[in-house]
Motif scaffolding. Structure first.
Motif, PDB file in Angstrom:
ATOM      1  N   LEU A   1      -1.317   6.204  -6.191  1.00 51.40           N
ATOM      2  CA  LEU A   1      -1.625   4.783  -6.284  1.00 51.40           C
ATOM      3  C   LEU A   1      -0.346   4.062  -6.688  1.00 51.40           C
ATOM      4  O   LEU A   1       0.357   4.504  -7.597  1.00 51.40           O
ATOM      5  CB  LEU A   1      -2.690   4.512  -7.350  1.00 51.40           C
ATOM      6  CG  LEU A   1      -4.023   5.234  -7.229  1.00 51.40           C
ATOM      7  CD1 LEU A   1      -4.895   4.885  -8.428  1.00 51.40           C
ATOM      8  CD2 LEU A   1      -4.712   4.887  -5.947  1.00 51.40           C
ATOM      9  N   VAL A   2      -0.039   2.962  -6.007  1.00 50.47           N
ATOM     10  CA  VAL A   2       1.160   2.180  -6.331  1.00 50.47           C
ATOM     11  C   VAL A   2       0.760   0.719  -6.416  1.00 50.47           C
ATOM     12  O   VAL A   2       0.101   0.197  -5.516  1.00 50.47           O
ATOM     13  CB  VAL A   2       2.265   2.358  -5.253  1.00 50.47           C
ATOM     14  CG1 VAL A   2       3.466   1.509  -5.587  1.00 50.47           C
ATOM     15  CG2 VAL A   2       2.660   3.812  -5.125  1.00 50.47           C
ATOM     16  N   ARG A   3       1.172   0.075  -7.504  1.00 45.09           N
ATOM     17  CA  ARG A   3       0.887  -1.354  -7.672  1.00 45.09           C
ATOM     18  C   ARG A   3       2.069  -2.025  -8.350  1.00 45.09           C
ATOM     19  O   ARG A   3       2.435  -1.668  -9.474  1.00 45.09           O
ATOM     20  CB  ARG A   3      -0.353  -1.560  -8.520  1.00 45.09           C
ATOM     21  CG  ARG A   3      -0.663  -3.025  -8.720  1.00 45.09           C
ATOM     22  CD  ARG A   3      -1.953  -3.212  -9.474  1.00 45.09           C
ATOM     23  NE  ARG A   3      -2.206  -4.611  -9.696  1.00 45.09           N
ATOM     24  CZ  ARG A   3      -1.828  -5.281 -10.783  1.00 45.09           C
ATOM     25  NH1 ARG A   3      -1.179  -4.669 -11.736  1.00 45.09           N
ATOM     26  NH2 ARG A   3      -2.116  -6.550 -10.907  1.00 45.09           N
ATOM     27  N   PRO A   4       2.704  -2.991  -7.677  1.00 47.00           N
ATOM     28  CA  PRO A   4       3.773  -3.755  -8.335  1.00 47.00           C
ATOM     29  C   PRO A   4       3.206  -4.533  -9.515  1.00 47.00           C
ATOM     30  O   PRO A   4       2.146  -5.149  -9.408  1.00 47.00           O
ATOM     31  CB  PRO A   4       4.274  -4.702  -7.248  1.00 47.00           C
ATOM     32  CG  PRO A   4       3.764  -4.139  -5.966  1.00 47.00           C
ATOM     33  CD  PRO A   4       2.521  -3.387  -6.290  1.00 47.00           C
ATOM     34  N   ARG A   5       3.911  -4.475 -10.649  1.00 43.18           N
ATOM     35  CA  ARG A   5       3.427  -5.139 -11.857  1.00 43.18           C
ATOM     36  C   ARG A   5       3.646  -6.640 -11.821  1.00 43.18           C
ATOM     37  O   ARG A   5       2.873  -7.396 -12.383  1.00 43.18           O
ATOM     38  CB  ARG A   5       4.140  -4.565 -13.092  1.00 43.18           C
ATOM     39  CG  ARG A   5       3.662  -3.203 -13.483  1.00 43.18           C
ATOM     40  CD  ARG A   5       4.208  -2.806 -14.827  1.00 43.18           C
ATOM     41  NE  ARG A   5       5.652  -2.873 -14.920  1.00 43.18           N
ATOM     42  CZ  ARG A   5       6.461  -1.878 -14.590  1.00 43.18           C
ATOM     43  NH1 ARG A   5       5.980  -0.748 -14.165  1.00 43.18           N
ATOM     44  NH2 ARG A   5       7.767  -2.007 -14.699  1.00 43.18           N
ATOM     45  N   GLY A   6       4.727  -7.081 -11.222  1.00 46.20           N
ATOM     46  CA  GLY A   6       4.996  -8.510 -11.161  1.00 46.20           C
ATOM     47  C   GLY A   6       5.688  -9.040 -12.403  1.00 46.20           C
ATOM     48  O   GLY A   6       5.775 -10.250 -12.578  1.00 46.20           O
ATOM     49  N   ASP A   7       6.180  -8.165 -13.265  1.00 40.86           N
ATOM     50  CA  ASP A   7       6.936  -8.632 -14.429  1.00 40.86           C
ATOM     51  C   ASP A   7       8.433  -8.440 -14.162  1.00 40.86           C
ATOM     52  O   ASP A   7       8.840  -8.016 -13.090  1.00 40.86           O
ATOM     53  CB  ASP A   7       6.499  -7.913 -15.707  1.00 40.86           C
ATOM     54  CG  ASP A   7       6.642  -6.409 -15.621  1.00 40.86           C
ATOM     55  OD1 ASP A   7       7.174  -5.914 -14.609  1.00 40.86           O
ATOM     56  OD2 ASP A   7       6.236  -5.717 -16.556  1.00 40.86           O
ATOM     57  N   ASP A   8       9.257  -8.770 -15.138  1.00 37.08           N
ATOM     58  CA  ASP A   8      10.705  -8.680 -14.956  1.00 37.08           C
ATOM     59  C   ASP A   8      11.257  -7.282 -15.195  1.00 37.08           C
ATOM     60  O   ASP A   8      12.418  -7.029 -14.933  1.00 37.08           O
ATOM     61  CB  ASP A   8      11.408  -9.657 -15.912  1.00 37.08           C
ATOM     62  CG  ASP A   8      11.077 -11.100 -15.556  1.00 37.08           C
ATOM     63  OD1 ASP A   8      10.761 -11.348 -14.381  1.00 37.08           O
ATOM     64  OD2 ASP A   8      11.127 -11.956 -16.454  1.00 37.08           O
ATOM     65  N   ASP A   9      10.433  -6.379 -15.681  1.00 37.68           N
ATOM     66  CA  ASP A   9      10.870  -5.020 -15.984  1.00 37.68           C
ATOM     67  C   ASP A   9      10.972  -4.209 -14.697  1.00 37.68           C
ATOM     68  O   ASP A   9      10.005  -4.061 -13.961  1.00 37.68           O
ATOM     69  CB  ASP A   9       9.870  -4.361 -16.944  1.00 37.68           C
ATOM     70  CG  ASP A   9      10.372  -3.066 -17.526  1.00 37.68           C
ATOM     71  OD1 ASP A   9      11.561  -2.754 -17.335  1.00 37.68           O
ATOM     72  OD2 ASP A   9       9.579  -2.366 -18.169  1.00 37.68           O
ATOM     73  N   ALA A  10      12.160  -3.671 -14.395  1.00 34.32           N
ATOM     74  CA  ALA A  10      12.377  -2.900 -13.168  1.00 34.32           C
ATOM     75  C   ALA A  10      12.081  -1.419 -13.347  1.00 34.32           C
ATOM     76  O   ALA A  10      12.173  -0.654 -12.393  1.00 34.32           O
ATOM     77  CB  ALA A  10      13.815  -3.086 -12.698  1.00 34.32           C
ATOM     78  N   VAL A  11      11.726  -1.000 -14.549  1.00 29.32           N
ATOM     79  CA  VAL A  11      11.461   0.418 -14.807  1.00 29.32           C
ATOM     80  C   VAL A  11      10.122   0.807 -14.181  1.00 29.32           C
ATOM     81  O   VAL A  11       9.123   0.144 -14.411  1.00 29.32           O
ATOM     82  CB  VAL A  11      11.431   0.685 -16.331  1.00 29.32           C
ATOM     83  CG1 VAL A  11      11.083   2.131 -16.622  1.00 29.32           C
ATOM     84  CG2 VAL A  11      12.763   0.317 -16.952  1.00 29.32           C
TER      85      VAL A  11
ATOM     86  N   ALA B   1      -5.730  -1.400 -13.259  1.00 31.59           N
ATOM     87  CA  ALA B   1      -4.882  -2.305 -12.480  1.00 31.59           C
ATOM     88  C   ALA B   1      -4.220  -1.550 -11.328  1.00 31.59           C
ATOM     89  O   ALA B   1      -4.153  -2.051 -10.203  1.00 31.59           O
ATOM     90  CB  ALA B   1      -3.830  -2.943 -13.381  1.00 31.59           C
ATOM     91  N   ALA B   2      -3.748  -0.339 -11.592  1.00 29.88           N
ATOM     92  CA  ALA B   2      -3.110   0.465 -10.540  1.00 29.88           C
ATOM     93  C   ALA B   2      -4.116   0.819  -9.454  1.00 29.88           C
ATOM     94  O   ALA B   2      -3.753   0.938  -8.279  1.00 29.88           O
ATOM     95  CB  ALA B   2      -2.502   1.728 -11.137  1.00 29.88           C
ATOM     96  N   ASN B   3      -5.368   0.971  -9.825  1.00 29.97           N
ATOM     97  CA  ASN B   3      -6.399   1.316  -8.851  1.00 29.97           C
ATOM     98  C   ASN B   3      -6.625   0.190  -7.837  1.00 29.97           C
ATOM     99  O   ASN B   3      -7.119   0.428  -6.748  1.00 29.97           O
ATOM    100  CB  ASN B   3      -7.707   1.650  -9.572  1.00 29.97           C
ATOM    101  CG  ASN B   3      -8.669   2.388  -8.687  1.00 29.97           C
ATOM    102  OD1 ASN B   3      -8.270   3.191  -7.847  1.00 29.97           O
ATOM    103  ND2 ASN B   3      -9.940   2.114  -8.859  1.00 29.97           N
ATOM    104  N   ARG B   4      -6.242  -1.038  -8.197  1.00 31.03           N
ATOM    105  CA  ARG B   4      -6.368  -2.163  -7.268  1.00 31.03           C
ATOM    106  C   ARG B   4      -5.180  -2.259  -6.324  1.00 31.03           C
ATOM    107  O   ARG B   4      -5.153  -3.125  -5.452  1.00 31.03           O
ATOM    108  CB  ARG B   4      -6.510  -3.468  -8.049  1.00 31.03           C
ATOM    109  CG  ARG B   4      -7.836  -3.579  -8.784  1.00 31.03           C
ATOM    110  CD  ARG B   4      -8.055  -4.961  -9.346  1.00 31.03           C
ATOM    111  NE  ARG B   4      -7.015  -5.389 -10.283  1.00 31.03           N
ATOM    112  CZ  ARG B   4      -7.037  -5.180 -11.593  1.00 31.03           C
ATOM    113  NH1 ARG B   4      -8.049  -4.545 -12.143  1.00 31.03           N
ATOM    114  NH2 ARG B   4      -6.067  -5.612 -12.363  1.00 31.03           N
ATOM    115  N   GLY B   5      -4.201  -1.378  -6.481  1.00 31.24           N
ATOM    116  CA  GLY B   5      -3.010  -1.397  -5.630  1.00 31.24           C
ATOM    117  C   GLY B   5      -3.180  -0.585  -4.361  1.00 31.24           C
ATOM    118  O   GLY B   5      -4.290  -0.324  -3.904  1.00 31.24           O
ATOM    119  N   LEU B   6      -2.058  -0.165  -3.808  1.00 31.44           N
ATOM    120  CA  LEU B   6      -2.057   0.620  -2.576  1.00 31.44           C
ATOM    121  C   LEU B   6      -2.395   2.074  -2.869  1.00 31.44           C
ATOM    122  O   LEU B   6      -2.035   2.608  -3.918  1.00 31.44           O
ATOM    123  CB  LEU B   6      -0.682   0.534  -1.913  1.00 31.44           C
ATOM    124  CG  LEU B   6      -0.241  -0.861  -1.498  1.00 31.44           C
ATOM    125  CD1 LEU B   6       1.188  -0.825  -0.994  1.00 31.44           C
ATOM    126  CD2 LEU B   6      -1.166  -1.409  -0.433  1.00 31.44           C
TER     127      LEU B   6
END
Length: 112
Positions: free
Chosen positions: A27-37, A12-17
């Motif tokens: 590699l950075v990918r926002p998860r889109g969940d409520d967890d800010a960690v 999933a992270a590989n599909r990010g920036l």
């Protein structure tokens, strides 16, 4: 900080920036969940070297992440550091500067 451990999280992270730097690729990918960690994962392939070299690089990455991600990491995103050949030859302080630069570029790109 939470550690990525499952293959699906890395894919999933590989599909990010992607932010290539000397010594590593971030590699950075926002998860889109409520967890800010922020999440962190490390990958060093056999192309980089033998087991001793790969483990040394992962130890350096863990320390870089421990120092930089709490204040510069993107909240609610997964970060993956992929080791590149020659990354162990770069001074630790220089790698830290590269990571800060990559995280700033990522934050700017995600803010758009």
């Amino acid at each position: 900080m939470r550690t990525l451990s499952r293959r699906s999280e890395f894919l999933a992270a590989n599909r990010g920036l992607r932010f290539p730097m000397p010594g590593f690729v971030l590699l950075v990918r926002p998860r889109g969940d409520d967890d800010a960690v922020p999440g962190i994962g490390f990958t060093v392939s056999k192309k980089v070297g033998n087991a001793v070299t790969r483990n040394r690089m992962k130890r350096r990455f863990r320390e870089l992440a421990r120092a930089a991600l709490p204040e510069s990491g993107i909240a609610g995103a997964d970060h993956v550091l992929i080791g590149r050949p020659g990354g162990n030859a770069i001074a630790f302080a220089e790698l830290a500067g590269h990571l800060e630069s990559a995280l700033k570029r990522a934050a700017k790109k995600l803010a758009k």
